[in-house]
Design a protein around this motif. Structure first.
Motif, PDB file in Angstrom:
ATOM      1  N   TYR A  41      -6.386   7.195   0.871  1.00 11.86           N
ATOM      2  CA  TYR A  41      -6.153   6.814  -0.529  1.00 11.86           C
ATOM      3  C   TYR A  41      -5.368   8.058  -1.462  1.00 11.86           C
ATOM      4  O   TYR A  41      -5.323   9.144  -0.919  1.00 11.86           O
ATOM      5  CB  TYR A  41      -7.480   6.398  -1.434  1.00 11.86           C
ATOM      6  N   GLU A  42      -4.616   7.498  -2.446  1.00 12.53           N
ATOM      7  CA  GLU A  42      -3.813   8.272  -3.289  1.00 12.53           C
ATOM      8  C   GLU A  42      -2.612   8.763  -2.217  1.00 12.53           C
ATOM      9  O   GLU A  42      -1.958   9.941  -2.231  1.00 12.53           O
ATOM     10  CB  GLU A  42      -4.416   9.247  -3.701  1.00 12.53           C
ATOM     11  N   GLY A  43      -2.427   7.860  -1.198  1.00 13.28           N
ATOM     12  CA  GLY A  43      -1.207   8.268  -0.385  1.00 13.28           C
ATOM     13  C   GLY A  43      -1.745   8.956   1.060  1.00 13.28           C
ATOM     14  O   GLY A  43      -2.507   9.715   0.962  1.00 13.28           O
ATOM     15  N   THR A  44      -1.485   8.037   2.321  1.00 14.11           N
ATOM     16  CA  THR A  44      -2.135   8.452   3.329  1.00 14.11           C
ATOM     17  C   THR A  44      -1.475   9.820   3.985  1.00 14.11           C
ATOM     18  O   THR A  44      -0.442  10.137   3.500  1.00 14.11           O
ATOM     19  CB  THR A  44      -1.404   7.617   4.669  1.00 14.11           C
ATOM     20  N   SER A  78      11.891  -0.204  -7.165  1.00 18.25           N
ATOM     21  CA  SER A  78      11.109   0.668  -8.085  1.00 18.25           C
ATOM     22  C   SER A  78      11.690   0.597  -9.240  1.00 18.25           C
ATOM     23  O   SER A  78      10.736   1.098 -10.479  1.00 18.25           O
ATOM     24  CB  SER A  78      11.065   1.982  -7.558  1.00 18.25           C
ATOM     25  N   LYS A  79      12.822   0.195  -9.730  1.00 14.03           N
ATOM     26  CA  LYS A  79      13.247   0.226 -11.173  1.00 14.03           C
ATOM     27  C   LYS A  79      12.685  -0.895 -11.829  1.00 14.03           C
ATOM     28  O   LYS A  79      12.828  -1.099 -13.374  1.00 14.03           O
ATOM     29  CB  LYS A  79      14.783   0.556 -11.188  1.00 14.03           C
ATOM     30  N   GLY A  80      12.163  -1.708 -11.208  1.00  9.44           N
ATOM     31  CA  GLY A  80      11.751  -3.114 -12.015  1.00  9.44           C
ATOM     32  C   GLY A  80      10.322  -3.132 -12.345  1.00  9.44           C
ATOM     33  O   GLY A  80       9.579  -4.165 -12.708  1.00  9.44           O
ATOM     34  N   GLY A 112      -3.039  13.374  -9.236  1.00  5.81           N
ATOM     35  CA  GLY A 112      -4.210  12.815  -8.683  1.00  5.81           C
ATOM     36  C   GLY A 112      -4.511  13.526  -7.281  1.00  5.81           C
ATOM     37  O   GLY A 112      -5.459  13.739  -6.889  1.00  5.81           O
ATOM     38  N   ARG A 113      -3.411  13.764  -6.520  1.00  5.16           N
ATOM     39  CA  ARG A 113      -3.799  14.144  -5.118  1.00  5.16           C
ATOM     40  C   ARG A 113      -4.221  15.712  -5.166  1.00  5.16           C
ATOM     41  O   ARG A 113      -4.900  15.876  -4.313  1.00  5.16           O
ATOM     42  CB  ARG A 113      -2.220  14.193  -4.586  1.00  5.16           C
ATOM     43  N   LEU A 114      -4.239  16.437  -6.284  1.00  7.94           N
ATOM     44  CA  LEU A 114      -4.650  17.537  -6.424  1.00  7.94           C
ATOM     45  C   LEU A 114      -6.220  17.298  -6.600  1.00  7.94           C
ATOM     46  O   LEU A 114      -7.281  18.178  -5.809  1.00  7.94           O
ATOM     47  CB  LEU A 114      -4.379  18.467  -7.706  1.00  7.94           C
ATOM     48  N   GLY A 140       0.830  -1.179   0.127  1.00  5.76           N
ATOM     49  CA  GLY A 140       0.104   0.110  -0.032  1.00  5.76           C
ATOM     50  C   GLY A 140       0.839   1.427   0.034  1.00  5.76           C
ATOM     51  O   GLY A 140       1.119   1.673  -1.111  1.00  5.76           O
ATOM     52  N   SER A 141       1.216   1.785   1.346  1.00  2.94           N
ATOM     53  CA  SER A 141       2.065   2.783   1.315  1.00  2.94           C
ATOM     54  C   SER A 141       3.528   2.563   0.613  1.00  2.94           C
ATOM     55  O   SER A 141       4.215   3.313   0.152  1.00  2.94           O
ATOM     56  CB  SER A 141       2.349   3.417   2.734  1.00  2.94           C
ATOM     57  N   ASP A 142       3.969   1.261   0.906  1.00  4.31           N
ATOM     58  CA  ASP A 142       5.331   1.092   0.209  1.00  4.31           C
ATOM     59  C   ASP A 142       4.833   0.332  -1.314  1.00  4.31           C
ATOM     60  O   ASP A 142       4.949  -0.719  -1.539  1.00  4.31           O
ATOM     61  CB  ASP A 142       5.957  -0.125   1.003  1.00  4.31           C
ATOM     62  N   ALA A 152       8.410  16.260   3.793  1.00  6.63           N
ATOM     63  CA  ALA A 152       9.730  16.311   4.468  1.00  6.63           C
ATOM     64  C   ALA A 152      11.021  16.155   3.759  1.00  6.63           C
ATOM     65  O   ALA A 152      11.904  16.860   3.717  1.00  6.63           O
ATOM     66  CB  ALA A 152       9.535  15.526   5.814  1.00  6.63           C
ATOM     67  N   ARG A 153      10.840  15.069   2.895  1.00  4.08           N
ATOM     68  CA  ARG A 153      11.935  14.871   1.918  1.00  4.08           C
ATOM     69  C   ARG A 153      12.296  15.958   1.001  1.00  4.08           C
ATOM     70  O   ARG A 153      13.399  16.433   0.752  1.00  4.08           O
ATOM     71  CB  ARG A 153      11.397  13.687   0.952  1.00  4.08           C
ATOM     72  N   GLU A 154      11.030  16.626   0.594  1.00  2.00           N
ATOM     73  CA  GLU A 154      11.283  17.753  -0.411  1.00  2.00           C
ATOM     74  C   GLU A 154      12.032  19.024   0.470  1.00  2.00           C
ATOM     75  O   GLU A 154      12.676  19.695  -0.310  1.00  2.00           O
ATOM     76  CB  GLU A 154      10.034  17.983  -1.290  1.00  2.00           C
ATOM     77  N   VAL A 190      -8.759  -0.916  -6.140  1.00  2.00           N
ATOM     78  CA  VAL A 190      -8.959  -0.284  -7.372  1.00  2.00           C
ATOM     79  C   VAL A 190     -10.533   0.496  -7.562  1.00  2.00           C
ATOM     80  O   VAL A 190     -11.336  -0.223  -7.614  1.00  2.00           O
ATOM     81  CB  VAL A 190      -8.903  -1.308  -8.574  1.00  2.00           C
ATOM     82  N   SER A 191     -10.279   1.919  -7.636  1.00  2.00           N
ATOM     83  CA  SER A 191     -11.586   2.554  -7.543  1.00  2.00           C
ATOM     84  C   SER A 191     -12.277   2.332  -8.737  1.00  2.00           C
ATOM     85  O   SER A 191     -11.745   2.274  -9.742  1.00  2.00           O
ATOM     86  CB  SER A 191     -11.203   4.052  -7.328  1.00  2.00           C
ATOM     87  N   HIS A 192     -13.592   2.282  -8.906  1.00  2.00           N
ATOM     88  CA  HIS A 192     -14.482   1.859  -9.680  1.00  2.00           C
ATOM     89  C   HIS A 192     -13.961   0.604 -10.811  1.00  2.00           C
ATOM     90  O   HIS A 192     -14.206   0.725 -12.151  1.00  2.00           O
ATOM     91  CB  HIS A 192     -14.860   3.005 -10.658  1.00  2.00           C
TER      92      HIS A 192
END
Ligand code: CAA
Length: 387
Positions: free
Chosen positions: A366-369, A182-184, A246-248, A132-134, A378-380, A158-160
């Motif tokens: 959803y779309e990231g907690t 993540s590169k695979g 999407g988060r917007l 999920g988050s990961d 924080a990272r940015e 999966v929404s709808h």
């Protein structure tokens, strides 16, 4: 009432969406929620308004709106029916944007026009039961078979998913022992007619009950080679880049839910009498309404500043996460206050505020907690300070 300085197109689309939502969605939203009913009539209506192609260029039958117009429309839809808003948000922000940004001309010609016309609804399949988050830990495996790919695994949340005609699915294309992380990961354009594509469990949710959320089982699902999106190994970057957008949309949905709760609370506070006067005369209620209105206005202002930055072509990862975090926590807080203003009547289905409260919760997930949004911010922030 808003602080936004809107142009004529933006005001027009806002009015169009508001009129439609108030005329067609408000009256049925409670019933659709109670019956967990996804209504195709609503899809036809919103398709006629062009709402499934809000961000799609005109050459693919879209309206080609700017980001702010799109978000204004989403807010209006969410005020009336949050389940309808998530359909529009996911469809316009995730699958449509991914094909637009990374698809070949042939993929764009094939999928974008029917998607913009609302004939094909788009869904997004990143999460899995154990990822999920990961998200980079996803395990759905794609292996080559001649020109095709065979996909095996389970996609979750999966929404709808049961209504979608096109599903953008992230799967591993590295070998299980290559561990490329993540590169695979690559992205595939799935359609439900593919052999081995099966709809599975439909979730029984607390809120957004008129929006069906599905698991999808891929059982050696045969996917033609020309359904790979963009470059092999870039699927994770495509997915996260699309989630910036999407988060917007989820922030706009949350603002709409919060506004619906505030409007209901204001109306009720004027009607409900206790101790021989409307409860709106009590400062305890007034302070709640003041804080609700202030937080909603702040959330909207942040969201539209982020959208304007996107429109200028700037990278908005951090601002998109800030807008989503602030708007969704605002929605949860405002709907909680609205239930309190209603007292016992806020806790039963006679009034819609209990639905707003239930619908708000998932926007923090959803779309990231909220926790993931804080990690991104924080990272940015730390990276910007180090640069
Ligand atoms: N845009 C583009 N690329 C990005 C990016 C972004 N916003 N964020 C990260 N990347 C890139 C990185 O640059 C990196 O690439 P390089 O190695 O080439 O530099 C790569 O992606 C991996 O990034 P990270 O190392 O940061 O990845 P991570 O494993 O540490 O994960 C995370 C970061 C922020 C926690 C991410 O996993 C995440 O956002 N998790 C939440 C997932 C999520 O939102 N899921 C929602 C699913 S959709 C849904 O809810 C259902 C629905 O239908 C509504």
């Amino acid at each position: 009432m808003s602080l936004l300085d809107l142009n004529e197109t933006q005001r027009e689309i806002q009015s169009l969406a508001r009129a439609y939502a108030q005329r067609e969605l408000v009256a049925l939203a409670g019933e659709r929620d109670q019956e967990s009913r996804f209504d195709r009539v609503m899809v036809t209506q919103m398709a006629e308004l062009g709402f499934f192609g809000m961000l799609t260029p005109e050459r693919f039958d879209g309206l080609d709106l700017d980001a702010q117009s799109y978000l204004l429309a989403l807010e209006e839809i969410a005020v009336a029916d949050a389940s309808a808003a998530v359909l529009l948000s996911v469809h316009n922000s995730l699958p449509t944007q991914m094909i637009l940004n990374f698809g070949t001309e042939a993929q764009q010609q094939r999928f974008l026009p029917p998607m913009a016309r609302g004939e094909l609804l788009g869904a997004f399949a990143l999460s899995e039961p154990e990822a999920g988050s990961d998200a980079a830990a996803l395990r759905c495996q794609a292996v080559r078979d001649g020109d095709d790919w065979l996909l095996s695994g389970t996609k979750a949340w999966v929404s709808h998913g049961s209504e979608a005609g096109v599903i953008l699915c992230m799967a591993r294309t590295d070998s299980p022992d290559a561990r490329k992380g993540s590169k695979g990961i690559s992205t595939f354009i799935l359609t439900p007619d593919l052999p081995g594509f099966h709809l599975a469990k439909k979730e029984n949710k607390m809120g957004l009950r008129a929006s069906p959320t599905l698991q999808i089982n891929l059982d050696g699902c045969r996917v033609p080679g020309d359904r790979l999106l963009g470059e092999e190994g870039q699927g994770f970057v495509y997915a996260l880049g699309s989630l910036d957008h999407g988060r917007l949309g989820i922030a706009a949905q949350a603002i709409g839910i919060a506004r619906a709760a505030l409007e209901a609370a204001v109306r009720y506070a004027g009607e409900r009498r206790q101790f021989n006067k409307p409860i709106a005369d009590f400062q305890a209620i007034q302070f709640k309404l003041a804080d609700m209105a202030t937080r909603i206005t702040a959330a909207r202002t942040l969201l539209h500043a982020a959208a304007a930055a996107k429109q200028r072509g700037e990278k908005i990862t951090r601002f998109s996460s800030m807008a989503k975090l602030f708007a969704t926590e605002t929605a949860m807080w405002v709907t909680t206050q609205a239930v309190q203003v209603f007292g016992g009547y806020g806790y039963v289905t006679d009034y819609p505020v209990e639905r707003f409260f239930r619908d708000a919760k998932v926007t923090e997930i959803y779309e990231g907690t909220s926790e993931i949004q804080r990690i991104v911010i924080a990272r940015e922030t730390l990276a910007a300070a180090a640069a």
